[in-house]
Design a protein around this motif. Structure first.
Motif, PDB file in Angstrom:
ATOM      1  N   TRP A  62       0.879  -1.126  -0.167  1.00 23.48           N
ATOM      2  CA  TRP A  62       0.085  -0.043   0.024  1.00 23.48           C
ATOM      3  C   TRP A  62       0.855   1.233   0.197  1.00 23.48           C
ATOM      4  O   TRP A  62       1.991   1.221   0.755  1.00 23.48           O
ATOM      5  CB  TRP A  62      -0.998   0.073   1.290  1.00 23.48           C
ATOM      6  CG  TRP A  62      -1.587  -1.023   1.357  1.00 23.48           C
ATOM      7  CD1 TRP A  62      -3.119  -1.233   1.028  1.00 23.48           C
ATOM      8  CD2 TRP A  62      -1.476  -2.290   1.874  1.00 23.48           C
ATOM      9  NE1 TRP A  62      -3.588  -2.685   1.413  1.00 23.48           N
ATOM     10  CE2 TRP A  62      -2.706  -3.231   1.866  1.00 23.48           C
ATOM     11  CE3 TRP A  62      -0.328  -2.909   2.449  1.00 23.48           C
ATOM     12  CZ2 TRP A  62      -2.676  -4.624   2.322  1.00 23.48           C
ATOM     13  CZ3 TRP A  62      -0.319  -4.199   3.035  1.00 23.48           C
ATOM     14  CH2 TRP A  62      -1.559  -5.196   2.999  1.00 23.48           C
ATOM     15  N   ILE A  63       0.553   2.256  -0.674  1.00 28.37           N
ATOM     16  CA  ILE A  63       1.240   3.465  -0.797  1.00 28.37           C
ATOM     17  C   ILE A  63       0.424   4.686  -0.244  1.00 28.37           C
ATOM     18  O   ILE A  63      -0.885   4.609  -0.399  1.00 28.37           O
ATOM     19  CB  ILE A  63       2.002   3.724  -1.993  1.00 28.37           C
ATOM     20  CG1 ILE A  63       0.658   3.730  -2.957  1.00 28.37           C
ATOM     21  CG2 ILE A  63       2.946   2.640  -2.453  1.00 28.37           C
ATOM     22  CD1 ILE A  63       1.429   4.347  -4.332  1.00 28.37           C
ATOM     23  N   SER A  64       1.078   5.591  -0.207  1.00 32.26           N
ATOM     24  CA  SER A  64       0.506   7.090   0.213  1.00 32.26           C
ATOM     25  C   SER A  64       1.165   8.035  -0.213  1.00 32.26           C
ATOM     26  O   SER A  64       2.585   8.093  -0.487  1.00 32.26           O
ATOM     27  CB  SER A  64       0.194   7.227   2.002  1.00 32.26           C
ATOM     28  OG  SER A  64      -0.403   8.362   2.065  1.00 32.26           O
ATOM     29  N   LEU A  65       0.709   9.294  -0.624  1.00 37.29           N
ATOM     30  CA  LEU A  65       1.203  10.478  -0.913  1.00 37.29           C
ATOM     31  C   LEU A  65       1.474  11.644  -0.089  1.00 37.29           C
ATOM     32  O   LEU A  65       0.880  11.843   0.887  1.00 37.29           O
ATOM     33  CB  LEU A  65       0.362  11.088  -2.170  1.00 37.29           C
ATOM     34  CG  LEU A  65      -0.218   9.974  -3.435  1.00 37.29           C
ATOM     35  CD1 LEU A  65      -0.874  10.809  -4.069  1.00 37.29           C
ATOM     36  CD2 LEU A  65       1.072   9.165  -3.820  1.00 37.29           C
ATOM     37  N   SER A  66       2.457  12.318  -0.531  1.00 41.43           N
ATOM     38  CA  SER A  66       2.887  13.755   0.277  1.00 41.43           C
ATOM     39  C   SER A  66       2.105  14.779  -0.094  1.00 41.43           C
ATOM     40  O   SER A  66       1.335  14.699  -1.038  1.00 41.43           O
ATOM     41  CB  SER A  66       4.573  13.827   0.223  1.00 41.43           C
ATOM     42  OG  SER A  66       4.743  14.337  -1.174  1.00 41.43           O
ATOM     43  N   THR A 104       5.114   6.894   1.350  1.00 38.82           N
ATOM     44  CA  THR A 104       4.959   5.914   2.354  1.00 38.82           C
ATOM     45  C   THR A 104       4.563   4.662   1.648  1.00 38.82           C
ATOM     46  O   THR A 104       3.794   4.504   0.673  1.00 38.82           O
ATOM     47  CB  THR A 104       3.743   6.444   3.259  1.00 38.82           C
ATOM     48  OG1 THR A 104       3.750   7.533   3.711  1.00 38.82           O
ATOM     49  CG2 THR A 104       3.391   5.423   4.170  1.00 38.82           C
ATOM     50  N   LEU A 105       5.232   3.503   2.354  1.00 37.08           N
ATOM     51  CA  LEU A 105       5.022   2.083   1.760  1.00 37.08           C
ATOM     52  C   LEU A 105       4.856   1.350   2.919  1.00 37.08           C
ATOM     53  O   LEU A 105       5.785   1.228   3.638  1.00 37.08           O
ATOM     54  CB  LEU A 105       6.181   1.872   0.971  1.00 37.08           C
ATOM     55  CG  LEU A 105       6.237   0.457   0.483  1.00 37.08           C
ATOM     56  CD1 LEU A 105       5.251   0.253  -0.592  1.00 37.08           C
ATOM     57  CD2 LEU A 105       7.782   0.008  -0.063  1.00 37.08           C
ATOM     58  N   TYR A 106       3.774   0.514   2.996  1.00 35.12           N
ATOM     59  CA  TYR A 106       3.543  -0.551   3.651  1.00 35.12           C
ATOM     60  C   TYR A 106       3.363  -1.942   2.837  1.00 35.12           C
ATOM     61  O   TYR A 106       2.608  -1.769   1.804  1.00 35.12           O
ATOM     62  CB  TYR A 106       2.255  -0.432   4.352  1.00 35.12           C
ATOM     63  CG  TYR A 106       2.205   0.625   5.616  1.00 35.12           C
ATOM     64  CD1 TYR A 106       2.833   1.846   5.646  1.00 35.12           C
ATOM     65  CD2 TYR A 106       1.591   0.396   6.827  1.00 35.12           C
ATOM     66  CE1 TYR A 106       2.797   2.802   6.640  1.00 35.12           C
ATOM     67  CE2 TYR A 106       1.647   1.309   7.708  1.00 35.12           C
ATOM     68  CZ  TYR A 106       2.239   2.518   7.861  1.00 35.12           C
ATOM     69  OH  TYR A 106       2.359   3.311   8.854  1.00 35.12           O
TER      70      TYR A 106
END
Length: 309
Positions: A156-160, A167-169
């Motif tokens: 899963w990723i998320s953005l700044s 972010t990487l889970y």
């Protein structure tokens, strides 16, 4: 910290859920052995899905795409990047160009010793299929670096605020032996018990989180801007395997195309999905028609009588 990470993970899982049904269909028709959507999905189950593919054109098409991107963007057989300076005027200073040339040579030699090129090729295939790729680059005491090329369904990723993945889970399942070698006495009682019983190949569900550290202190040389946390899924909620950090972002997560603030990208695989579905159905119907022609139905009603005409 682990509870905070698990709470954030739930939010990231909810965002990714909107893409998963489409990703599953793409994997089913174009790369049935690649995706990891179901926890515990076995090699036998993936091989059985391979047997359900009736036409391989989708698989060959995306293999061609991955090979073309690899040779065009980061070929291992020829130079594909060049170092320079932000201040172009410094390039004419004595010794600058020879120094840049030597650093380039060392970088190419280093990449050739690692699994970077294989991971890059896998990433191109992931981007073409699912619109997003993720590769974690982790330092290794012997190899120098190991690239972990991830596949859709296991991260899963998320953005700044700059709309860049920061972010990487990921799920990082390990065998019992790998977990003990990696984390020593930090593993749970259940893993230690399995190790003592020589059940070295049992799988352990482990999560790895990489994200910016909000408590980073730039004035503290021991403080890392990126934090890393490993935990065992079935261990108590306050237990962690390892906490660490990185001075630079240790992963990349490229996306083929995005719209607005979308986290995950759009891909040729999504655009080709209707054709992939239709192709499999057409081949199925064609094979059924051939079967009827070669082996026609021989069961007839009992009152049917043959005539001489």
């Amino acid at each position: 910290l682990r509870q905070a990470c698990e709470t954030r993970l739930k939010g990231m899982q909810a965002i990714r859920a909107d893409y998963e049904a489409e990703w599953k269909d793409i994997a089913r028709f174009a790369q049935p052995a690649r995706s990891r959507f179901l926890n515990g999905d076995t090699n036998r189950a993936r091989r059985s899905r391979n047997a359900q593919i009736r036409d391989e054109h989708g698989i060959v098409a995306f293999r061609t795409l991955a090979n073309g991107m690899t040779s065009g963007l980061s070929s291992s057989s020829r130079p594909w990047f060049a170092l320079t300076l932000r201040d172009a005027a410094l390039l004419d200073a004595e010794g600058v160009k020879p120094w840049l040339s030597e650093v380039e040579r060392r970088l190419y030699a280093f990449l050739a010793r690692t699994n970077f090129y294989g991971a890059a090729k896998t990433g191109y295939a992931e981007t073409g299929l699912f619109g997003t790729e993720a590769v974690a680059m982790i330092e290794h005491p012997e190899a120098g670096m190991v690239c972990h090329a991830l596949t859709a369904g296991e991260y899963w990723i998320s953005l700044s605020d700059a709309m860049v993945p920061d972010t990487l889970y990921r799920r990082a399942p390990m065998t019992v032996r790998q977990a003990v070698d990696s984390f020593g006495t930090s593993v749970s009682h259940g893993v230690r018990h399995a190790y003592d019983k020589a059940r070295y190949e049992d799988l352990v569900d482990i999560f790895h989180a990489i994200e910016p550290d909000p408590d980073h202190d730039p004035d503290n040389p021991l403080s890392m801007p990126w934090r890393s946390l490993w935990w065992e899924e079935r261990a108590p909620r306050d237990a962690v395997l390892k906490r660490g950090g990185y001075r630079e972002k240790p992963f990349w997560a490229a996306r083929w195309d995005t719209t607005g603030a979308d986290v995950y990208g759009y891909s040729p695989g999504m655009e080709a999905l209707p054709s992939l579905r239709e192709l499999q159905l057409q081949v199925k119907r064609r094979n059924e028609a051939i079967d009827f022609m070669v082996h026609p139905e021989k069961v007839v009603p009992p009152n049917l009588k043959l005539t001489g005409q």
